[in-house]
Design a protein around this motif. Structure first.
Motif, short mmCIF file in Angstrom:
data_model
loop_
_atom_site.label_atom_id
_atom_site.label_comp_id
_atom_site.label_asym_id
_atom_site.label_seq_id
_atom_site.Cartn_x
_atom_site.Cartn_y
_atom_site.Cartn_z
N UNK A 122 1.07 -1.52 -0.29
CA UNK A 122 0.08 -0.07 0.06
C UNK A 122 0.61 1.29 0.13
N UNK A 123 0.29 2.67 -0.42
CA UNK A 123 1.05 3.56 -0.51
C UNK A 123 1.57 4.09 1.20
N UNK A 124 0.16 3.87 1.67
CA UNK A 124 0.68 3.98 3.19
C UNK A 124 1.88 3.01 3.67
N UNK A 125 1.75 2.38 3.86
CA UNK A 125 3.58 1.56 3.70
C UNK A 125 4.27 1.88 3.40
N UNK A 126 4.16 2.08 2.57
CA UNK A 126 5.48 2.78 1.56
C UNK A 126 5.95 4.20 2.25
N UNK A 127 5.35 4.90 2.41
CA UNK A 127 5.01 5.94 3.34
C UNK A 127 5.56 5.70 4.27
N UNK A 128 5.40 4.84 5.31
CA UNK A 128 6.13 4.41 6.69
C UNK A 128 7.78 4.21 6.66
N UNK A 129 7.31 3.70 6.03
CA UNK A 129 8.77 2.76 5.51
C UNK A 129 9.46 4.48 4.94
N UNK A 130 9.60 4.81 3.79
CA UNK A 130 10.39 6.36 3.84
C UNK A 130 10.47 7.83 4.62
N UNK A 131 9.49 7.48 5.26
CA UNK A 131 9.54 8.73 7.05
C UNK A 131 10.68 8.02 8.01
N UNK A 132 10.98 6.68 8.58
CA UNK A 132 11.73 6.08 8.87
C UNK A 132 12.84 5.75 8.08
N UNK A 133 13.18 5.40 6.60
CA UNK A 133 14.34 5.56 6.41
C UNK A 133 15.25 7.75 6.42
N UNK A 134 14.03 8.11 6.02
CA UNK A 134 14.69 9.27 5.96
C UNK A 134 15.34 9.90 7.62
N UNK A 135 13.87 9.22 8.75
CA UNK A 135 14.78 9.98 10.02
C UNK A 135 15.82 9.19 10.42
N UNK A 136 16.32 8.04 9.90
CA UNK A 136 17.97 7.03 10.26
C UNK A 136 18.83 8.20 9.78
N UNK A 137 18.51 8.15 8.33
CA UNK A 137 19.87 8.38 7.70
C UNK A 137 20.12 9.99 7.23
N UNK A 138 19.28 10.66 7.63
CA UNK A 138 18.93 12.46 6.12
C UNK A 138 19.43 12.87 7.60
N UNK A 139 21.19 13.60 7.53
CA UNK A 139 22.06 14.10 7.71
C UNK A 139 23.30 13.53 9.21
N UNK A 140 22.98 11.99 8.87
CA UNK A 140 23.65 11.35 9.66
C UNK A 140 25.69 11.41 9.58
N UNK A 141 25.72 11.53 10.37
CA UNK A 141 28.03 11.39 10.44
C UNK A 141 28.25 10.90 11.75
N UNK A 142 29.30 9.57 11.59
CA UNK A 142 29.76 9.66 12.47
C UNK A 142 30.36 8.02 11.95
N UNK A 143 30.88 7.52 12.64
CA UNK A 143 31.78 5.67 12.45
C UNK A 143 30.83 5.60 13.00
N UNK A 144 30.14 3.98 12.19
CA UNK A 144 28.98 2.82 11.81
C UNK A 144 29.95 1.69 11.12
N UNK A 145 30.51 1.03 12.01
CA UNK A 145 30.98 -0.60 12.29
C UNK A 145 32.65 -0.34 11.38
N UNK A 146 32.91 -0.39 10.23
CA UNK A 146 34.09 0.26 9.73
C UNK A 146 34.32 0.96 8.83
N UNK A 147 32.82 1.78 8.26
CA UNK A 147 32.66 2.95 8.36
C UNK A 147 33.00 4.32 8.37
#
Length: 139
Positions: A71-96
């Motif tokens: 559903x579009x609503x479900x895709x929108x939920x994943x989009x919101x979580x993806x953006x909230x998690x990644x947009x503007x992130x800085x710093x080490x994680x694992x070996x990167x």
């Protein structure tokens, strides 16, 4: 770990996103028969940093994150979580060492799954500035 594994782990470290997609984060293409929602990651561009002494450790990688849902609503939920998690992130994680992750563009679409049912698709272009510590980390 590799850049791809570190990025996948970074995504799964968000409990909300992990609850939505579970282990359905893959690189390249969605596995046959895999449920939805799912997230498919694909490297669509990468540049290296050059200087007078040769190749530097900085990289600029473009990742296309394809969100697939029933559903579009479900895709929108994943989009919101993806953006909230990644947009503007800085710093080490694992070996990167992530120097900055930015959501550059979003596109919506509709497709048909293997069984003929509709799939709602959101494509997110991610620009990721990161530092590699060795060539193994680039693969």
């Amino acid at each position: 770990m590799s850049f791809k594994a570190d990025l996948t782990d970074l995504l799964l470290s968000d409990p909300g996103l992990a609850d939505l997609v579970g282990a359905r984060i893959t690189w390249g293409r969605r596995a046959p028969g895999e449920g939805l929602p799912a997230l498919v990651l694909l490297r669509v561009g990468a540049t290296r940093d050059y200087h007078m002494k040769g190749v530097g450790a900085l990289r600029r990688t473009r990742i296309q994150a394809e969100i697939l849902a029933t559903t579009l609503a479900e895709a929108g939920e994943v989009e919101a979580r993806l953006i909230a998690r990644l947009d503007g992130v800085r710093g080490p994680h694992g070996g990167t060492d992530f120097r900055g992750i930015f959501v550059e563009a979003l596109r919506d679409g509709l497709d048909t799954d293997r069984d003929g049912s509709g799939i709602h698709r959101i494509l997110a272009d991610l620009i990721i500035h990161h530092r590699v510590h060795n060539e193994e980390n680039e693969r």
